[in-house]
Structures are given as structure tokens and as C-alpha cells.
Design a protein around this motif. Sequence first.
Motif, PDB file in Angstrom:
ATOM      1  N   ASP A  35      44.449 -26.457  77.594  1.00 32.16           N
ATOM      2  CA  ASP A  35      45.396 -27.298  76.826  1.00 32.16           C
ATOM      3  C   ASP A  35      45.694 -26.529  75.420  1.00 32.16           C
ATOM      4  N   SER A  36      44.883 -25.657  74.902  1.00 30.80           N
ATOM      5  CA  SER A  36      44.902 -24.822  73.639  1.00 30.80           C
ATOM      6  C   SER A  36      46.208 -23.963  74.195  1.00 30.80           C
ATOM      7  N   ILE A  37      46.290 -23.464  75.232  1.00 31.27           N
ATOM      8  CA  ILE A  37      47.275 -22.601  75.480  1.00 31.27           C
ATOM      9  C   ILE A  37      48.773 -23.254  75.631  1.00 31.27           C
ATOM     10  N   ASP A  88      37.812 -22.114  68.397  1.00 30.55           N
ATOM     11  CA  ASP A  88      39.088 -22.303  69.067  1.00 30.55           C
ATOM     12  C   ASP A  88      40.252 -22.567  67.844  1.00 30.55           C
ATOM     13  N   PRO A  89      40.883 -21.760  67.349  1.00 32.32           N
ATOM     14  CA  PRO A  89      41.743 -22.119  66.252  1.00 32.32           C
ATOM     15  C   PRO A  89      42.763 -23.179  66.469  1.00 32.32           C
ATOM     16  N   CYS A  90      42.931 -23.151  67.840  1.00 27.60           N
ATOM     17  CA  CYS A  90      43.950 -24.331  68.188  1.00 27.60           C
ATOM     18  C   CYS A  90      43.714 -25.616  68.156  1.00 27.60           C
ATOM     19  N   LEU A  91      42.391 -25.929  68.316  1.00 27.35           N
ATOM     20  CA  LEU A  91      41.454 -27.081  68.456  1.00 27.35           C
ATOM     21  C   LEU A  91      42.054 -28.326  67.474  1.00 27.35           C
ATOM     22  N   HIS A 102      41.606 -36.291  78.189  1.00 28.98           N
ATOM     23  CA  HIS A 102      40.369 -36.302  77.488  1.00 28.98           C
ATOM     24  C   HIS A 102      40.547 -34.958  76.639  1.00 28.98           C
ATOM     25  N   GLU A 103      40.607 -35.320  75.258  1.00 28.36           N
ATOM     26  CA  GLU A 103      40.900 -33.880  74.370  1.00 28.36           C
ATOM     27  C   GLU A 103      39.953 -33.968  73.270  1.00 28.36           C
ATOM     28  N   GLY A 104      39.423 -32.480  73.155  1.00 26.22           N
ATOM     29  CA  GLY A 104      38.398 -32.307  72.061  1.00 26.22           C
ATOM     30  C   GLY A 104      39.053 -31.907  70.949  1.00 26.22           C
ATOM     31  N   PRO A 105      38.595 -31.786  69.824  1.00 22.89           N
ATOM     32  CA  PRO A 105      37.078 -31.922  69.604  1.00 22.89           C
ATOM     33  C   PRO A 105      36.716 -33.249  69.083  1.00 22.89           C
ATOM     34  N   GLN A 106      37.903 -34.176  68.843  1.00 19.13           N
ATOM     35  CA  GLN A 106      37.598 -35.496  68.163  1.00 19.13           C
ATOM     36  C   GLN A 106      37.204 -36.603  69.308  1.00 19.13           C
TER      37      GLN A 106
END
Length: 599
Positions: free
Chosen positions: A202-204, A299-302, A484-488
Motif C-alpha cells: 500500500d505504500s508503493i 517507512d516515510p510513506c506511512l 486495514h491501514e497503519g500506523p494509526q
Amino acid sequence: MFQSFEVTSAPEQGPPRLAALREIMEAEGFDAVLVPRADVHQGEYVAPADERLAWLTGFTGSAGFCAVLKEEAGLFVDGRYRMQARAQCAAEITPVAWPETQLSGWLTERLGAGSTVAFDPWLHTVKEAAKLREALGRKDIRLVAVDHPVDRVWTDRPGPPEAPFFAYPDKMAGETSANKRKEIAARLKDAGHRAVILTLPDSIAWLLNIRGSDIPRNPVPQAFVILHDSGRAELFCAPHQAAEVTDHMGPDVAVIEKAGFTAALTDLDGPVRIDPESAPERVRALLEEAGVEVAEDDDPCLLPKARKLPAEIENTREAHLRDGAAMVRFLAWVDAEAPGGGLTEIDVVRALEGFRRDTNALRDISFETICGAGEHGAIVHYRVNEETNRAVRPGELLLVDSGGQYLDGTTDITRTVIVGEPEDEHRRCYTLVLKGMIAISRARFPKGLTGRDLDALARYPLWTEGLDFDHGTGHGVGVYLSVHEGPQRISRRSDTVLEPGMILSNEPGYYREGAFGIRIENLLVTRKARQIPGADDRKMLDFETLTYVPLDRRLIDTSLLSPEERDWIDRYHADTLARIGPRLDGAAKDWLTAACAPL
């Protein structure tokens, strides 16, 4: 149908497969083998080719891992999956309560000095491997890196996913990929990092404004990316998968065969950033073996991905209203049909998907629908199949947790309803869960707090009655990305600060094994709170509700509600009628009007 109801595993499959694995363990001299539910990308979801844990044990839950010893196999699962694990696994596979029991302690109690534990370093993160290596090392137990032994006995293993990627419109993303890469590259420079390795699908997808279909229910591509501090990037995948997105990504993104990823790592100039929470241990080892300096950082995209842009929030509002109208049609149908006793859980799932398909916008469901009637509702992540399917009976609770993937948003909603007339205990427990959901919805909190700081708000009404639930209160949710998405998240274990734009679920529950389950879920987006006249100038946040679908008023015990809680329910129902009503007609609109009547 997106969802199927096939039985994908059975307890009797476990023993012969464990025996085959143990033959390899004996031949190789391994005292234990670790079998995670993970792949080389380290996302939460895996493709069929990477379902090693399910193939070996029969357990199909979305989180867990197994430690196979010569005479014992421990399946480590958290509170969401313990009933499921017992039902799906053979007796010789022992469910282990995790995280209460840590893997390192479990292993050191059973293995002596000089023992070897085999693990595949592509399937464990840097952090996992380091923690385990240190703990086992204190007992003189070696952690040995190997290609996973399960792959040698899984003879009918599916092939890797190879579906084409597709472009996600910049207008819907709210920002171009070039600008995203420029922003992340600037952060790399500020940190003194020459490049970052991205493995999370999902970052990509977010960074390159692309989507894929490599993972069931989640529109993400399975690939690797190396992003340099110049903003230039390499995308490692099968070239045919990227053929349709090459122009969309632009000339500064090169497409390279996935097999070239490991060689590219060794040619980098350091420091190279990897996230120890998500980068495979093998990536770290390859860099260090090549003499490339490694910098461990997030990961700087998170966080940029989690902080939704105004266009993403506006789009997802529309997705939730569209989905809400489909849900109302579905609930009106359930109310009309279920009391007759002629429905099964599979009938309910099929009908719900049909109502979503009728929107002509559904691209997929966002996860396998959880539809549990009566005692099945107590299995937190229950998936109905042809063997477990049961009737939906009058006098029982029906829990339905579901969602849709739309181009403009990802939805996730749970409603628990009564079929016929409720019992007093149904109403008491439902209302306690509802009070917790309202507490999160109404929360106003200082900037800088984490989900851990809010989690108790949802549990307190249950705690006062000696009750609780064994899952987090909420998870992050993407926009046409992972449900389901992190980091929140809102959880006892969350240390991520909540920020405006973050989308979260709000889903407290209560589960009584063998009887019923209750969960109520809306999605929320974090925002800056309105300033209160006369208050100090402390910056505050609160939540905007995204989900508008009625609650089951028959299950609400108003004597347990405060005046403020009653007012919140009435306002929520009035808003639901105003927002969803214009999208309906006929019987569904009449049902909505009645369902949204004031308490």
C-alpha cells in the motif's frame, strides 16, 4: 460473486503435512521451523501463493504464526482468532495465546542449548528477527536462515500473482506521484539518507498513484521500490504488470524485473533507509553483506498516506454515502425476510453483495464478509462456508461486518441486528457496546494523543459490568487501498499520534462464546475540533463520522443511556435520514424513516 463459500482447509490436512515438514527438519537437523502468515512484502494480506500457514495448519485467519517442533506445533493467535483456531486445526496443533505468550519464551522452555530454529528471512521483519535472535541467543539457541521448508512439501502451491497494475487518477489521489516522490525525497535528504527501500504494497500504491489486484480484496500491487533522494525511483515487478502505468508514473520511475531487486540492493550508496517494522530481514542482510550502510527508520510513506488529503476525504465521504444507501436497502430486506426463518448466513452475504453491486460502482468487497448468526457472531472473524452455514433464526442476534472497495473510497461497517424480538440480555449488552462507540464518536481530545489514549473510552461502559473485548477498538482505513491501514489505530498497543485526515474505524464489541456476538462499527476521520468560546487556546481534535446507517433501536435500552448519549443517537439518526433518504425510494425509504425515528 466476489465472495465464495468453499471450504478451503480442514483439520485432517494438518497431521500429514506436519509429518512431511518434520521429515525435512530431521534431514536438515532443525529442531524447530517458524511458519508465519507473511510474504516478502510484509503487508498484512498475502496472495494464495503465500498462504503457508493456512496450508500447513488449516488456520485461515489473517494474523498468526506457527512454531513447529519435532513433537509439538504451537499456533500463536490473538484473542480474535482463538475459537477459530480450535475449530480449524487438528488436535496436535496447539493454539497459543499471543501476545500473552511470547514466541521466544515458548521456544526456550522447549529447546535446549545448541538447538537450531529455522526461519525464512524474507518472511520476518528486521525487528522480529533481531528480537528473536537476541532472546534465543541468551539460551545458546541458533536462529538459522533458510529458504522456507514448507515450499518443498507444498507440491500444488499456486503461482505468484501477475495481474496488470492500473493508474489511480491524480485528481482522486489529491496529489501527483511526482510531487509525492519529491516530498519524500526531501525528507530523505533532511535525514541524510541516500535512498529508501519500500516493500509494503500500500505504500508503493500510494507513492506511485497506482493500484493492482495481486492481493484478494485489496487493490494493491506486489512489488518493491527503491526511491532515491533525487526523487527518482525503480519499480521492481514483472514488466508486463506495469505496462499500463509506465506513462502515468513518468520518466523518473524505471520498471525493472523483480528478480533484479537483490542485485540492485548491493549497488546502492548508503545510508539506505529501511523500516525495521516492515522490511524483510533478508533485505537488511543483503545490504550489510554488500557493505552498504543501513539506516533504520520508519517507512516515510506511512504518515503522509495516513493523513488523507482534502480530495481523498471528499471522495471517501461520497463512497460511504453510496455504501450507506446499499446497507439500508440490505437491512430493510433482512428485516422483512429474516423473521420468517427461511434465510441462511450465505443467503445474507449474497444479498448484501448484490445490494452493493446494484450501485454500479463496486469494484470488490473490501474483505470477506463476516456474517454470524447466534453463536457464530461470537467468532470475531467468522467466515461462513458451505459446511458452517446455518439458518438465521428468530430471536437471535445477527452480526454483519462488511465493506466495499469503490474507486473513491474503502468502506467498513458492522451492524448487529435482532431477528424478531430481543431478550433483555441482548439489549443490555448491545447498549453497553453502543455507549462505547458513542464515547469514541463524541471524543474531543488534545493534539498529540495516540489511539492508546482513547481506547479505554470504548471499553469503560463494558468494564463497569465486568465485560471487555479482545481486539482493538479501531484500525486505520485507506482510500481505495487496504481496509486495514497503519500506523494509526485505536488500541492499547498504539503509539502513533492521531492527526487530522486519519481515517479510523470505531468498533467496540462483546462476544459470548456459544451464544452471541455484538459489534457496532462506523468509520471516522480525525479533524481539528471547533474552538470552544472561553476555553484556553489548547489545540484540540475530534472526529467526523463517515458512516451513516441506522442502529437497531429495538436493541437499545434507553434506561442505560445518559441524556447526552440519547441526544447523540437522535442526531445521528436525523443526519442519516437527511443524507441517505434522498438516495432511496419505496419500501427502503419507508424503512429508513422508521429506523431513524427519535428515541
